[in-house]
Design a protein around this motif. Structure first.
Motif, PDB file in Angstrom:
ATOM      1  N   GLU A  62      23.990  72.357  44.111  1.00  0.00           N
ATOM      2  CA  GLU A  62      23.752  71.214  44.993  1.00  0.00           C
ATOM      3  C   GLU A  62      24.931  70.258  44.889  1.00  0.00           C
ATOM      4  O   GLU A  62      25.339  69.880  43.797  1.00  0.00           O
ATOM      5  CB  GLU A  62      22.469  70.500  44.592  1.00  0.00           C
ATOM      6  N   ILE A  63      25.488  69.886  46.033  1.00  0.00           N
ATOM      7  CA  ILE A  63      26.630  68.977  46.076  1.00  0.00           C
ATOM      8  C   ILE A  63      26.227  67.758  46.876  1.00  0.00           C
ATOM      9  O   ILE A  63      25.790  67.862  48.025  1.00  0.00           O
ATOM     10  CB  ILE A  63      27.859  69.655  46.699  1.00  0.00           C
ATOM     11  N   GLU A  64      26.380  66.605  46.253  1.00  0.00           N
ATOM     12  CA  GLU A  64      26.055  65.339  46.892  1.00  0.00           C
ATOM     13  C   GLU A  64      27.323  64.501  46.958  1.00  0.00           C
ATOM     14  O   GLU A  64      27.912  64.163  45.929  1.00  0.00           O
ATOM     15  CB  GLU A  64      24.997  64.600  46.080  1.00  0.00           C
ATOM     16  N   ASP A  65      27.748  64.173  48.170  1.00  0.00           N
ATOM     17  CA  ASP A  65      28.904  63.305  48.335  1.00  0.00           C
ATOM     18  C   ASP A  65      28.487  61.884  47.955  1.00  0.00           C
ATOM     19  O   ASP A  65      27.431  61.412  48.371  1.00  0.00           O
ATOM     20  CB  ASP A  65      29.398  63.347  49.786  1.00  0.00           C
ATOM     21  N   LEU A  66      29.281  61.219  47.144  1.00  0.00           N
ATOM     22  CA  LEU A  66      28.942  59.873  46.678  1.00  0.00           C
ATOM     23  C   LEU A  66      29.673  58.811  47.501  1.00  0.00           C
ATOM     24  O   LEU A  66      30.328  57.930  46.974  1.00  0.00           O
ATOM     25  CB  LEU A  66      29.283  59.739  45.179  1.00  0.00           C
ATOM     26  N   ARG A  67      29.534  58.935  48.827  1.00  0.00           N
ATOM     27  CA  ARG A  67      30.171  58.006  49.775  1.00  0.00           C
ATOM     28  C   ARG A  67      31.688  57.975  49.606  1.00  0.00           C
ATOM     29  O   ARG A  67      32.314  56.913  49.647  1.00  0.00           O
ATOM     30  CB  ARG A  67      29.601  56.605  49.633  1.00  0.00           C
ATOM     31  N   SER A  68      32.264  59.145  49.408  1.00  0.00           N
ATOM     32  CA  SER A  68      33.717  59.234  49.236  1.00  0.00           C
ATOM     33  C   SER A  68      34.420  58.906  50.548  1.00  0.00           C
ATOM     34  O   SER A  68      33.862  59.090  51.627  1.00  0.00           O
ATOM     35  CB  SER A  68      34.103  60.640  48.784  1.00  0.00           C
ATOM     36  N   ALA A  69      35.642  58.438  50.441  1.00  0.00           N
ATOM     37  CA  ALA A  69      36.417  58.076  51.635  1.00  0.00           C
ATOM     38  C   ALA A  69      36.800  59.309  52.450  1.00  0.00           C
ATOM     39  O   ALA A  69      36.765  59.290  53.673  1.00  0.00           O
ATOM     40  CB  ALA A  69      37.672  57.305  51.225  1.00  0.00           C
ATOM     41  N   ASN A  70      37.153  60.408  51.773  1.00  0.00           N
ATOM     42  CA  ASN A  70      37.659  61.583  52.477  1.00  0.00           C
ATOM     43  C   ASN A  70      36.672  62.739  52.585  1.00  0.00           C
ATOM     44  O   ASN A  70      36.998  63.785  53.118  1.00  0.00           O
ATOM     45  CB  ASN A  70      38.956  62.066  51.812  1.00  0.00           C
ATOM     46  N   GLY A  71      35.468  62.554  52.075  1.00  0.00           N
ATOM     47  CA  GLY A  71      34.401  63.521  52.292  1.00  0.00           C
ATOM     48  C   GLY A  71      34.378  64.705  51.343  1.00  0.00           C
ATOM     49  O   GLY A  71      35.322  64.984  50.609  1.00  0.00           O
ATOM     50  N   SER A  72      33.239  65.387  51.394  1.00  0.00           N
ATOM     51  CA  SER A  72      33.002  66.629  50.660  1.00  0.00           C
ATOM     52  C   SER A  72      32.612  67.682  51.684  1.00  0.00           C
ATOM     53  O   SER A  72      31.898  67.385  52.649  1.00  0.00           O
ATOM     54  CB  SER A  72      31.879  66.445  49.643  1.00  0.00           C
ATOM     55  N   PHE A  73      33.065  68.912  51.467  1.00  0.00           N
ATOM     56  CA  PHE A  73      32.877  69.970  52.458  1.00  0.00           C
ATOM     57  C   PHE A  73      32.430  71.263  51.779  1.00  0.00           C
ATOM     58  O   PHE A  73      32.871  71.565  50.670  1.00  0.00           O
ATOM     59  CB  PHE A  73      34.189  70.242  53.202  1.00  0.00           C
ATOM     60  N   ILE A  74      31.582  72.011  52.464  1.00  0.00           N
ATOM     61  CA  ILE A  74      31.221  73.362  52.041  1.00  0.00           C
ATOM     62  C   ILE A  74      31.583  74.278  53.193  1.00  0.00           C
ATOM     63  O   ILE A  74      31.106  74.087  54.322  1.00  0.00           O
ATOM     64  CB  ILE A  74      29.720  73.480  51.704  1.00  0.00           C
ATOM     65  N   ASN A  75      32.472  75.228  52.925  1.00  0.00           N
ATOM     66  CA  ASN A  75      32.945  76.170  53.948  1.00  0.00           C
ATOM     67  C   ASN A  75      33.406  75.449  55.214  1.00  0.00           C
ATOM     68  O   ASN A  75      33.106  75.858  56.333  1.00  0.00           O
ATOM     69  CB  ASN A  75      31.865  77.209  54.269  1.00  0.00           C
ATOM     70  N   GLY A  76      34.108  74.328  55.026  1.00  0.00           N
ATOM     71  CA  GLY A  76      34.684  73.598  56.147  1.00  0.00           C
ATOM     72  C   GLY A  76      33.758  72.611  56.835  1.00  0.00           C
ATOM     73  O   GLY A  76      34.185  71.874  57.709  1.00  0.00           O
ATOM     74  N   GLN A  77      32.481  72.571  56.467  1.00  0.00           N
ATOM     75  CA  GLN A  77      31.526  71.653  57.080  1.00  0.00           C
ATOM     76  C   GLN A  77      31.350  70.424  56.190  1.00  0.00           C
ATOM     77  O   GLN A  77      31.016  70.556  55.015  1.00  0.00           O
ATOM     78  CB  GLN A  77      30.165  72.335  57.250  1.00  0.00           C
ATOM     79  N   ARG A  78      31.557  69.231  56.764  1.00  0.00           N
ATOM     80  CA  ARG A  78      31.358  68.005  55.988  1.00  0.00           C
ATOM     81  C   ARG A  78      29.881  67.847  55.655  1.00  0.00           C
ATOM     82  O   ARG A  78      29.019  68.095  56.498  1.00  0.00           O
ATOM     83  CB  ARG A  78      31.854  66.798  56.779  1.00  0.00           C
ATOM     84  N   ILE A  79      29.598  67.437  54.426  1.00  0.00           N
ATOM     85  CA  ILE A  79      28.206  67.317  53.981  1.00  0.00           C
ATOM     86  C   ILE A  79      27.970  65.961  53.336  1.00  0.00           C
ATOM     87  O   ILE A  79      28.897  65.326  52.840  1.00  0.00           O
ATOM     88  CB  ILE A  79      27.836  68.447  52.984  1.00  0.00           C
ATOM     89  N   ALA A  80      26.719  65.527  53.356  1.00  0.00           N
ATOM     90  CA  ALA A  80      26.289  64.373  52.571  1.00  0.00           C
ATOM     91  C   ALA A  80      25.630  64.914  51.307  1.00  0.00           C
ATOM     92  O   ALA A  80      25.920  64.485  50.204  1.00  0.00           O
ATOM     93  CB  ALA A  80      25.319  63.505  53.359  1.00  0.00           C
ATOM     94  N   ILE A  81      24.746  65.886  51.505  1.00  0.00           N
ATOM     95  CA  ILE A  81      24.140  66.625  50.391  1.00  0.00           C
ATOM     96  C   ILE A  81      23.786  68.000  50.929  1.00  0.00           C
ATOM     97  O   ILE A  81      23.223  68.128  52.020  1.00  0.00           O
ATOM     98  CB  ILE A  81      22.910  65.887  49.805  1.00  0.00           C
ATOM     99  N   ALA A  82      24.162  69.036  50.182  1.00  0.00           N
ATOM    100  CA  ALA A  82      23.919  70.415  50.615  1.00  0.00           C
ATOM    101  C   ALA A  82      24.044  71.332  49.403  1.00  0.00           C
ATOM    102  O   ALA A  82      24.464  70.898  48.327  1.00  0.00           O
ATOM    103  CB  ALA A  82      24.913  70.827  51.699  1.00  0.00           C
ATOM    104  N   VAL A  83      23.691  72.590  49.607  1.00  0.00           N
ATOM    105  CA  VAL A  83      23.747  73.574  48.525  1.00  0.00           C
ATOM    106  C   VAL A  83      24.827  74.601  48.821  1.00  0.00           C
ATOM    107  O   VAL A  83      24.836  75.217  49.889  1.00  0.00           O
ATOM    108  CB  VAL A  83      22.371  74.274  48.354  1.00  0.00           C
ATOM    109  N   ALA A  84      25.738  74.762  47.856  1.00  0.00           N
ATOM    110  CA  ALA A  84      26.768  75.800  47.932  1.00  0.00           C
ATOM    111  C   ALA A  84      26.277  76.995  47.127  1.00  0.00           C
ATOM    112  O   ALA A  84      25.642  76.830  46.085  1.00  0.00           O
ATOM    113  CB  ALA A  84      28.086  75.285  47.364  1.00  0.00           C
TER     114      ALA A  84
END
Length: 147
Positions: A62-84
């Protein structure tokens, strides 16, 4: 007495950016960012001080972006919270990682009902064996070779 099954463990391997070639074993919830107090601290300008939280679960990482400026991505898709899942690519700014099961944890880390992806190398071996068999059969046919 209940049987306790521990959550799976994962490994992030850097495939691009400052973390290229490095591996990070994820045994429990982990924060990645630029700040020295992060569990994984990598000082690159595009990474936020506290960029993302990674939490191993039975379903995947589970990956949760912590309001980062440049984002978090799984397989190229920007996520807020998702499972890799195993084999997925996770990106934090210019840092790219691949998700692996921790050594010795391949079966525990694979969600129920999901099979491991087979290597594609077997396809080439199968084609090579078939081609050799066809050539051998052709060589045995009467009249296949000039006298």
């Amino acid at each position: 007495m209940a049987i306790v099954i521990p959550d799976p463990e994962y490994t992030l391997r850097g495939v691009a950016g400052e973390a290229f070639g490095r591996s990070y074993q994820l045994l429990s919830p982990t924060v990645i960012g630029r700040a020295p107090e992060c569990d994984i601290s990598i000082t690159v300008p595009g990474l936020s001080r506290r960029h993302a939280r990674l939490r191993p679960t039975r379903d995947g990482l589970e990956i949760e972006d912590l309001r980062s400026a440049n984002g978090s991505f799984i397989n190229g898709q920007r996520i807020a919270i998702a499972v890799a899942r195993i084999g997925d690519e996770v990106t934090f700014d210019q840092l790219r990682f691949r998700v692996y099961a921790a050594p010795g944890k391949q079966d525990a880390a694979r969600p129920a009902g999901r099979r491991a992806s087979p290597s594609r190398g077997w396809i080439y071996w199968t084609l090579a064996v078939a081609a050799i068999g066809a050539l051998a059969a052709l060589a045995l046919l009467p009249g296949a070779w000039p006298n």
